[in-house]
Design a protein around this motif. Structure first.
Motif, short mmCIF file in Angstrom:
data_model
loop_
_atom_site.label_atom_id
_atom_site.label_comp_id
_atom_site.label_asym_id
_atom_site.label_seq_id
_atom_site.Cartn_x
_atom_site.Cartn_y
_atom_site.Cartn_z
N UNK A 9 -40.77 51.60 11.84
CA UNK A 9 -40.23 49.90 13.28
C UNK A 9 -39.45 50.49 13.82
N UNK A 10 -39.12 50.64 14.95
CA UNK A 10 -37.75 50.82 16.38
C UNK A 10 -37.70 49.07 16.62
N UNK A 11 -35.67 49.24 16.30
CA UNK A 11 -34.99 48.50 17.20
C UNK A 11 -34.48 48.43 18.26
N UNK A 12 -34.10 47.78 18.80
CA UNK A 12 -32.99 48.16 19.87
C UNK A 12 -32.01 46.39 19.87
N UNK A 13 -30.90 47.22 20.09
CA UNK A 13 -29.78 45.17 20.17
C UNK A 13 -28.65 45.94 20.68
N UNK A 14 -27.92 44.23 20.97
CA UNK A 14 -27.12 44.77 21.47
C UNK A 14 -25.99 45.46 20.90
N UNK A 15 -24.88 46.08 21.68
CA UNK A 15 -23.33 46.81 20.00
C UNK A 15 -22.83 46.01 21.31
N UNK A 16 -21.13 46.42 22.05
CA UNK A 16 -20.47 46.26 22.94
C UNK A 16 -21.05 46.08 24.50
N UNK A 17 -21.25 44.45 24.11
CA UNK A 17 -22.26 44.76 25.45
C UNK A 17 -21.53 43.77 27.03
N UNK A 18 -20.60 44.02 27.29
CA UNK A 18 -19.45 43.24 28.53
C UNK A 18 -20.13 42.99 29.57
N UNK A 19 -19.91 42.44 30.63
CA UNK A 19 -19.85 42.57 31.80
C UNK A 19 -18.93 41.51 32.90
N UNK A 20 -17.76 42.07 33.02
CA UNK A 20 -16.59 41.79 33.91
C UNK A 20 -16.76 40.80 34.88
N UNK A 21 -16.08 39.84 35.28
CA UNK A 21 -16.63 38.95 36.02
C UNK A 21 -14.93 39.03 37.56
N UNK A 22 -15.46 38.22 38.38
CA UNK A 22 -13.95 38.19 39.35
C UNK A 22 -13.12 37.24 38.85
#
Length: 356
Positions: A342-355
């Motif tokens: 079974x394969x699984x992809x998940x978020x780790x340290x997933x960040x998007x900066x804002x203005x």
């Protein structure tokens, strides 16, 4: 053999992860109180875990065969040492039997991504692990084959997608000399659940869920937030339990939301909006709008600019393209066993900066 205190402390630090895992298995919650209440068991465990400052038996399942939870009630008569302690294979007991022989393989990858306010990916990598749940009789020999680029280079193969794994760490059951010589992952597995290996892939990763956010703050009045989420993975896949966490000013109140899918809620203790989407198909795009009121008296305290964070899980998919090519199971009795992957992809340290 004379071992200094400094040497003992250094070895203890090196093996602290194993010790914490064992204590947690025994006491469920690893706290000061649980250590005090079970100090006899702790001494017994440390005596088996370390021998003259060197790691000895670190598998909790093996330790539980002869060190019980009852501490002071340990029976002196039951002094028979399990064969696993004297065997070369200290992580597996002899005489294990199953009616149906199976092994389950989970390939789990976590994506770490940092995107700046201009939409450029600042850093990204993939941290993966291969976990096993083995229900196999006897003392089987397993051989795992991956689409490892170094292996394909050694054997002269160059067909298909390959991966370059870095910082590879194995369970003690893996024969490291065999892996170093021909990249074969050969081992006698522990019974039940275990982590066979972990790895890191240092590569540019396109964010699987892209977030565009516009946050407009009107002084002494309101805050308007617009967030657009787009699935940038293949259409056949679906991301489950997606959470988009958007920061809001600490003095915001009176929230109002409008979403094209899912639900949004205000979490005041964390100063954020959490937008939850249970099922997010690849290639789809969704929108969330939020309106907050602001007090007439402005807060003079300077606030930071926390990023938008995303949490998700995509089954039957790996972003690196790693594949289990084969799993060979060899046991002297010759039984047939079924491997499941079974394969699984998940978020780790997933960040998007804002203005804002």
């Amino acid at each position: 053999m004379i071992v200094t205190t400094d040497h003992y402390i250094l070895s203890l630090k090196f093996n602290i992860v194993c010790i914490v895992q064992v204590f947690t298995e025994y006491f469920k919650e690893l706290e000061e109180e649980s250590i005090q209440d079970n100090f006899v068991v702790v001494y017994e465990l440390l005596d088996e875990l370390m021998d003259f400052g060197f790691p000895q038996t670190t598998d909790s399942k093996i330790l539980q065969e002869y060190i019980t939870q009852e501490g002071a009630k340990l029976e002196v008569g039951k002094s028979k040492v399990p064969t696993t302690v004297t065997n070369a294979v200290s992580w597996r007991s002899e005489g294990i039997k199953y009616k149906k022989n199976e092994v389950f393989i989970d390939v789990i990858e976590s994506i770490n991504v940092l995107v700046n306010a201009n939409g450029s990916v600042m850093s990204s990598d993939i941290v993966g692990s291969i976990k096993l749940k083995t229900m196999l009789s006897g003392m089987p020999e397993l051989r795992l084959g991956l689409n490892d680029r170094v292996l394909f280079g050694l054997t002269g193969r160059d067909k298909g997608k390959t991966v370059v794994m870095e910082d590879v760490k194995f369970h003690q059951c893996v024969r490291l000399s065999r892996f170093d010589s021909d990249r074969t992952i050969s081992f006698i597995p522990p019974d039940g659940e275990s982590e066979l290996m972990s790895y890191r892939i240092n590569t540019h990763v396109k964010p699987l869920i892209w977030i565009e956010s516009v946050i407009e703050k009107f002084s002494h009045s309101r805050v308007e937030i617009m967030v657009k989420a787009k699935g940038q993975f293949k259409k056949q896949s679906v991301a489950n339990n997606v959470e988009v966490r958007v920061p809001v000013p600490s003095d915001a109140d009176s929230p109002k939301f409008k979403t094209s899918t899912g639900q949004a809620k205000y979490v005041p203790e964390k100063n954020m909006v959490v937008w939850t989407i249970k099922s997010f198909p690849g290639g789809k795009e969704f929108l969330m709008r939020a309106h907050f009121g602001l007090p007439s008296v402005e807060n003079n305290e300077l606030e930071g600019k926390p990023p938008v964070t995303v949490k998700f899980e995509i089954p039957y998919f790996t972003v690196s393209g790693i594949q289990v090519r084969y799993m060979k199971i060899i046991e002297k009795s010759g039984y047939q066993a079924l491997p499941w992957v079974r394969y699984i992809t998940q978020s780790g340290d997933y960040q998007l900066r804002t203005n804002v």
